[in-house]
Design an enzyme around this catalytic site. Structure first.
Site, PDB file in Angstrom:
ATOM      1  CG  HIS A 187      -0.257  -0.091   2.515  1.00 23.92           C
ATOM      2  ND1 HIS A 187       0.425  -1.213   2.910  1.00 23.92           N
ATOM      3  CD2 HIS A 187      -0.098   0.813   3.504  1.00 23.92           C
ATOM      4  CE1 HIS A 187       0.963  -1.002   4.099  1.00 23.92           C
ATOM      5  NE2 HIS A 187       0.663   0.213   4.475  1.00 23.92           N
ATOM      6  CE  LYS A 213      14.223  -0.537   5.328  1.00 22.90           C
ATOM      7  NZ  LYS A 213      15.072  -1.720   5.447  1.00 22.90           N
ATOM      8  CE  LYS A 273       7.944  -5.170  13.994  1.00 24.52           C
ATOM      9  NZ  LYS A 273       9.064  -6.107  13.969  1.00 24.52           N
ATOM     10  CG  ASP A 320       2.460   7.441  12.213  1.00 26.38           C
ATOM     11  OD1 ASP A 320       1.513   6.818  11.710  1.00 26.38           O
ATOM     12  OD2 ASP A 320       2.354   8.128  13.246  1.00 26.38           O
ATOM     13  CE  LYS A 362      12.455 -10.406   9.291  1.00 19.80           C
ATOM     14  NZ  LYS A 362      12.548  -9.323  10.282  1.00 19.80           N
ATOM     15  CB  SER A 410      15.644   0.923   8.417  1.00 19.53           C
ATOM     16  OG  SER A 410      16.525  -0.109   8.754  1.00 19.53           O
TER      17      SER A 410
HETATM   18  P1  NAD Z   1      21.151 -11.931  16.428  1.00 14.74           P
HETATM   19  O1  NAD Z   1      21.391 -13.086  15.537  1.00 14.74           O
HETATM   20  O2  NAD Z   1      22.097 -10.794  16.399  1.00 14.74           O
HETATM   21  O3  NAD Z   1      21.025 -12.396  17.956  1.00 14.74           O
HETATM   22  C1  NAD Z   1      20.248 -13.471  18.388  1.00 14.74           C
HETATM   23  C2  NAD Z   1      20.943 -14.021  19.624  1.00 14.74           C
HETATM   24  O4  NAD Z   1      20.149 -15.055  20.192  1.00 14.74           O
HETATM   25  C3  NAD Z   1      22.314 -14.635  19.297  1.00 14.74           C
HETATM   26  O5  NAD Z   1      23.294 -14.138  20.176  1.00 14.74           O
HETATM   27  C4  NAD Z   1      22.088 -16.132  19.488  1.00 14.74           C
HETATM   28  O6  NAD Z   1      23.241 -16.815  19.931  1.00 14.74           O
HETATM   29  C5  NAD Z   1      21.006 -16.113  20.551  1.00 14.74           C
HETATM   30  N1  NAD Z   1      20.278 -17.380  20.628  1.00 14.74           N
HETATM   31  C6  NAD Z   1      20.086 -18.290  19.653  1.00 14.74           C
HETATM   32  N2  NAD Z   1      19.399 -19.340  20.132  1.00 14.74           N
HETATM   33  C7  NAD Z   1      19.144 -19.066  21.423  1.00 14.74           C
HETATM   34  C8  NAD Z   1      18.472 -19.765  22.463  1.00 14.74           C
HETATM   35  N3  NAD Z   1      17.918 -20.961  22.270  1.00 14.74           N
HETATM   36  N4  NAD Z   1      18.392 -19.181  23.692  1.00 14.74           N
HETATM   37  C9  NAD Z   1      18.955 -17.973  23.911  1.00 14.74           C
HETATM   38  N5  NAD Z   1      19.616 -17.284  22.973  1.00 14.74           N
HETATM   39  C10 NAD Z   1      19.694 -17.809  21.740  1.00 14.74           C
HETATM   40  O7  NAD Z   1      19.656 -11.450  16.097  1.00 14.74           O
HETATM   41  P2  NAD Z   1      18.997 -10.069  16.489  1.00 14.74           P
HETATM   42  O8  NAD Z   1      19.143  -9.153  15.335  1.00 14.74           O
HETATM   43  O9  NAD Z   1      19.448  -9.649  17.834  1.00 14.74           O
HETATM   44  O10 NAD Z   1      17.443 -10.477  16.535  1.00 14.74           O
HETATM   45  C11 NAD Z   1      16.833 -11.027  17.689  1.00 14.74           C
HETATM   46  C12 NAD Z   1      15.318 -10.925  17.541  1.00 14.74           C
HETATM   47  O11 NAD Z   1      14.958  -9.549  17.374  1.00 14.74           O
HETATM   48  C13 NAD Z   1      14.738 -11.678  16.335  1.00 14.74           C
HETATM   49  O12 NAD Z   1      13.450 -12.148  16.668  1.00 14.74           O
HETATM   50  C14 NAD Z   1      14.613 -10.573  15.294  1.00 14.74           C
HETATM   51  O13 NAD Z   1      13.638 -10.853  14.310  1.00 14.74           O
HETATM   52  C15 NAD Z   1      14.200  -9.413  16.179  1.00 14.74           C
HETATM   53  N6  NAD Z   1      14.456  -8.106  15.565  1.00 14.74           N
HETATM   54  C16 NAD Z   1      15.711  -7.714  15.204  1.00 14.74           C
HETATM   55  C17 NAD Z   1      15.900  -6.441  14.655  1.00 14.74           C
HETATM   56  C18 NAD Z   1      17.271  -5.919  14.307  1.00 14.74           C
HETATM   57  O14 NAD Z   1      17.377  -4.716  13.983  1.00 14.74           O
HETATM   58  N7  NAD Z   1      18.327  -6.695  14.375  1.00 14.74           N
HETATM   59  C19 NAD Z   1      14.804  -5.592  14.446  1.00 14.74           C
HETATM   60  C20 NAD Z   1      13.518  -6.028  14.832  1.00 14.74           C
HETATM   61  C21 NAD Z   1      13.367  -7.280  15.391  1.00 14.74           C
END
Ligand code: NAD
Length: 466
Positions: free
Chosen positions: A60, A65, A89, A94, A101, A358
């Site tokens: 839309h 993103k 989200k 906004d 994804k 971003s």
């Molecule tokens: P990342 O890969 O940098 O970190 C994830 C961490 O979780 C790693 O250190 C990993 O070792 C750990 N991990 C893996 N399995 C595990 C377990 N069983 N128990 C505990 N820890 C475990 O990823 P991230 O970017 O930090 O993303 C984490 C979450 O946040 C995801 O759900 C992602 O979709 C969400 N997210 C990330 C962003 C971003 O900007 N990076 C933005 C929005 C949402």
């Protein structure tokens, strides 16, 4: 229920109060386009196949993103669910984007840097050629298993395939600074979550309802995941709020210290040892799953989806859950927690800081100029003139250190953090005002807000009234 069905469930629940026609709701819930690719890459003299997906949940507003994930657990359903979360989200905070994804089924730890570069470049080439990556249509960012390094590689591929596109740097966000990235993007999701928690604690009525201690620093915090999001959140909470983080969970176990972990030292240890184990900052418990059962005031799942489920929800002993990860609680457990009086701040709002910054990066790339470059010194000179005028008229002298602080013009990082704080605080208060109106959970209120904003794109409600 699958992850996508869980997300759809929340949408349907909130839409009940919003007069959506069933056709429109079906259209909003549906993935608008989807690509599955198989990428063959030469590794150790043979060809290895990797399967990847990119889902566009909504268009839309363009571009769509959303992050790009490298993990063995990536599949089509998760990719569609995460794309849908991006739609809801972006609407809440906004940010003018549709939702998308992508992911590649791979364990990145099994490959060296050269191999990962080849894999990423081959994957990106396919997505670019099929129209699933471009500054105007679809813009990836880092997620689990990817970082600014992968975004830099993708930008290089896009530039070589589309050299005539002057906006090529805007084809991904979360890039390295020298390649067009923005100051503050790497830490944005974690810092945004800290802003959410701070805003929650400014609302004393909510703090009281959740039975938390009045001040953030007097509450014991547990974080699952010490990756990009968990690590930066812990850093901000520890250094800016003096918070007590009593446990950190990782894939191999839990670091526990009832007096609070020294997060700065832990970050240093992890930098060198690549693990939260083998240090004297607390005791190490070798059962990673128990992290969500550690008794605390605030629990932050910041690693994976589905970590609070029917097997452990009854053992969760906390007052506030802040969903830093996407989809960490399944709907049945969410209901149980709600009935037990546990407050949950939902993923579709909580972790939006990444996409907010971003967006700033993308705008910076399209405008081809660093934020603050034109006005910083001008602002400083004007403020200095003002101080001199005050000194002259009052016949006083100002402390030179104070002058330095007052006249300091905004750098890019100051502007990024200011925009991030503003976005997270505004959206919190919009959700809270709906919560007061419909008397439901934060999650239901957040979905309600999102759907209300999205409906304008599809109905007469969004047309100007004459
Ligand atoms: P990342 O890969 O940098 O970190 C994830 C961490 O979780 C790693 O250190 C990993 O070792 C750990 N991990 C893996 N399995 C595990 C377990 N069983 N128990 C505990 N820890 C475990 O990823 P991230 O970017 O930090 O993303 C984490 C979450 O946040 C995801 O759900 C992602 O979709 C969400 N997210 C990330 C962003 C971003 O900007 N990076 C933005 C929005 C949402």
């Amino acid at each position: 229920m699958s992850f996508k069905k869980n997300v759809d469930h929340y949408v349907e629940q909130s839409a009940k109060n919003l007069n959506f026609t069933s056709d429109l709701l079906e259209h909003i819930k549906a993935t608008h386009s989807l690509i599955k690719v198989n990428v063959g890459v030469e590794i150790d003299g043979g060809i290895k196949n990797f399967t990847g997906w990119r889902a566009v949940h909504s268009e839309h507003i363009l571009p769509s993103k959303g992050g790009l994930r490298y993990s063995n657990s990536v599949d089509q359903d998760d990719t569609e669910a995460l794309a849908a979360l991006m739609t809801y989200k972006c609407a809440i905070v906004d940010i003018p984007y549709g939702g998308s994804k992508g992911g590649l089924r791979i364990n990145p730890n099994e490959y060296n840097e050269n191999q990962l570069r080849n894999i990423t470049k081959t994957f990106a080439t396919k997505l670019i050629k099929k129209g699933f990556i471009s500054p105007a249509i679809n813009v990836p960012a880092p997620d689990v298993g990817t970082s600014e390094r992968e975004m830099g590689w993708i930008k290089d591929v896009y530039k070589s395939l589309r050299p005539e596109d002057i906006n090529y740097r805007a084809c991904v966000t979360g890039k390295p600074r020298h390649g067009g990235g923005i100051a503050g993007r790497t830490e944005a999701t974690g810092r945004g979550i800290e802003e959410v928690i701070r805003e929650f604690f400014r609302n004393k009525e909510e703090v009281k309802k959740a039975k938390l201690n009045e001040n953030l620093k007097d509450n014991r915090i547990v974080i699952q995941g010490f990756g990009n999001v968990g690590r930066h959140l812990a850093y901000e909470l520890y250094n800016r709020d003096n918070a007590q983080i009593i446990a950190i969970g990782e894939y191999n176990g839990i670091l526990y210290n009832e007096n609070g972990i020294d997060i700065n030292k832990l970050i240093e240890c992890v930098l060198f040892k690549k693990t939260i184990e083998n240090n004297d900052l607390g005791k190490f418990i070798r059962n990673p799953k128990e992290i969500v059962e550690v008794e605390c005031d605030i629990l932050v799942p910041a690693a994976l989806e589905g970590v609070i489920n029917k097997d452990n929800v009854e053992k969760v002993k906390t007052k506030l859950i802040v969903e830093a990860a996407n989809g960490p609680i399944d709907p049945a457990s969410d209901k149980i927690l709600f009935n037990k009086g546990v407050t949950v701040l939902p993923d579709i709002y909580v972790n939006a800081g990444g996409v907010v910054v971003s967006y700033f990066e993308w705008v910076k790339n399209l405008s081809h100029i660093r934020f603050g470059r034109m006005e910083k010194r001008y602002q400083e000179h004007k403020l200095l003139e003002l101080i001199k005028l005050i000194e002259k008229t009052t016949n006083t002298k100002t402390d030179p250190e104070l002058i330095k602080t007052i006249v300091h013009g905004a750098d890019e990082i100051d502007l990024t953090n200011s925009g991030l704080e503003d976005s997270m605080r505004n959206s919190f208060n919009e959700i809270l005002s709906i919560k007061k109106q419909i008397k439901k959970s934060f999650r239901e209120s957040a979905y309600y807000l999102s759907l209300k904003k999205l409906r304008k794109f599809y109905t007469k409600e969004g047309l100007p009234r004459h």
